[in-house]
Scaffold this active site. Sequence first.
Site, PDB file in Angstrom:
ATOM      1  N   HIS A 111       1.266  -0.897   0.025  1.00 27.99           N
ATOM      2  CA  HIS A 111      -0.139  -0.203   0.193  1.00 27.99           C
ATOM      3  C   HIS A 111       0.959   1.428   0.425  1.00 27.99           C
ATOM      4  CE1 HIS A 111      -3.893  -1.468   1.826  1.00 27.99           C
ATOM      5  NE2 HIS A 111      -3.532  -2.448  -0.158  1.00 27.99           N
ATOM      6  N   GLU A 162       0.932   3.398   1.662  1.00 24.31           N
ATOM      7  CA  GLU A 162       1.201   4.231   2.830  1.00 24.31           C
ATOM      8  C   GLU A 162       2.713   3.253   3.639  1.00 24.31           C
ATOM      9  OE1 GLU A 162      -2.238   3.513   1.990  1.00 24.31           O
ATOM     10  OE2 GLU A 162      -2.501   4.335   3.460  1.00 24.31           O
ATOM     11  N   CYS A 173      -6.183   2.006   5.725  1.00 20.93           N
ATOM     12  CA  CYS A 173      -6.490   0.671   6.324  1.00 20.93           C
ATOM     13  C   CYS A 173      -6.063  -0.133   7.422  1.00 20.93           C
ATOM     14  CB  CYS A 173      -6.632  -1.156   5.362  1.00 20.93           C
ATOM     15  SG  CYS A 173      -4.132  -1.357   5.273  1.00 20.93           S
ATOM     16  N   CYS A 184      -2.081  -0.069   7.792  1.00 19.63           N
ATOM     17  CA  CYS A 184      -1.181   0.999   7.218  1.00 19.63           C
ATOM     18  C   CYS A 184      -1.579   2.142   8.827  1.00 19.63           C
ATOM     19  CB  CYS A 184      -1.848   1.795   6.344  1.00 19.63           C
ATOM     20  SG  CYS A 184      -1.357   0.774   5.176  1.00 19.63           S
TER      21      CYS A 184
END
Lengths: 159, 159
Positions: A52, A54, A82, A85
């Site tokens: 992801h 992040e 999410c 993260c």
Amino acid sequence: MNKNDYMKEALKEANKAYIKEEVPVGAIIVKDGNIIAKAHNLKETKKSSICHAEILAIQKACKKLDTWRLINCDMYVTLEPCPMCTGALINSRIRKVYIGTNDKKTGACGSKINLLEDVVFNHKVEIEREIMQQECEQLLKKFFKNLRERNKNGEKRNN
Amino acid sequence: MNKNDYMKEALKEANKAYIKEEVPVGAIIVKDGNIIAKAHNLKETKKSSICHAEILAIQKACKKLDTWRLINCDMYVTLEPCPMCTGALINSRIRKVYIGTNDKKTGACGSKINLLEDVVFNHKVEIEREIMQQECEQLLKKFFKNLRERNKNGEKRNN
């Protein structure tokens, strides 16, 4: 640079993900006014659910600062993080997260659950929401609209 | 191999972390009875808070299977995963997590919060707790006892 300027930089990253047919999410990390890391979602490209935006931004910032403690660092991210993260924000001691648009399905900064304000962990991350909200949301909507059309036309689903 | 045998393999990984003066946590991923990934905590070594044993194991498994979807894969981990790692279990579609010992401070599989059973995300991960619990706990206790003694003696704190 103000908050909107920083989020525009995160949006540029999200656009890079969009071009790669990745869910368009971008993140940057700012310390003392300087952008020290930029990243975008690469889950499909890297074939890893860890990739992801992040997480990739945190990894870059840790490398740049040569430490896992991202003291006085803020993240600007186009979509609400999410649980993975959000947990990474806590673990890496991020000071504040600026969020573009909310994620009702998996957002862990207040939408689905709130790991930053409802639970007390060893580090507290501040939150500011809805920075350039419409722009961040529009890019995601455009992506999912295209994806639905591609799926309807029987094209290979990449996401 | 039974559950305890698999957890012993995760404990071997935790021991590798212990030797490196990392918080001793180990994780393995099993598919169809085969161990497809092994990893241990490398947060200090890699200077990255992302480098928990679970994340590193998931990354290895994704690479091995050439997909982010870890279908029919189970994780054995010596310490209850934190929010970041619990989120990673969900994101990567891990089927079941077998946990050694609980983590009251940051455990996100039931101790501090429960991201797997109390909240409904798009994927559900089963949990089985306290596999080889005493062995997993003892290793952590030994580590933190040594760390306290080193700190008391004024030695450089590495963790």
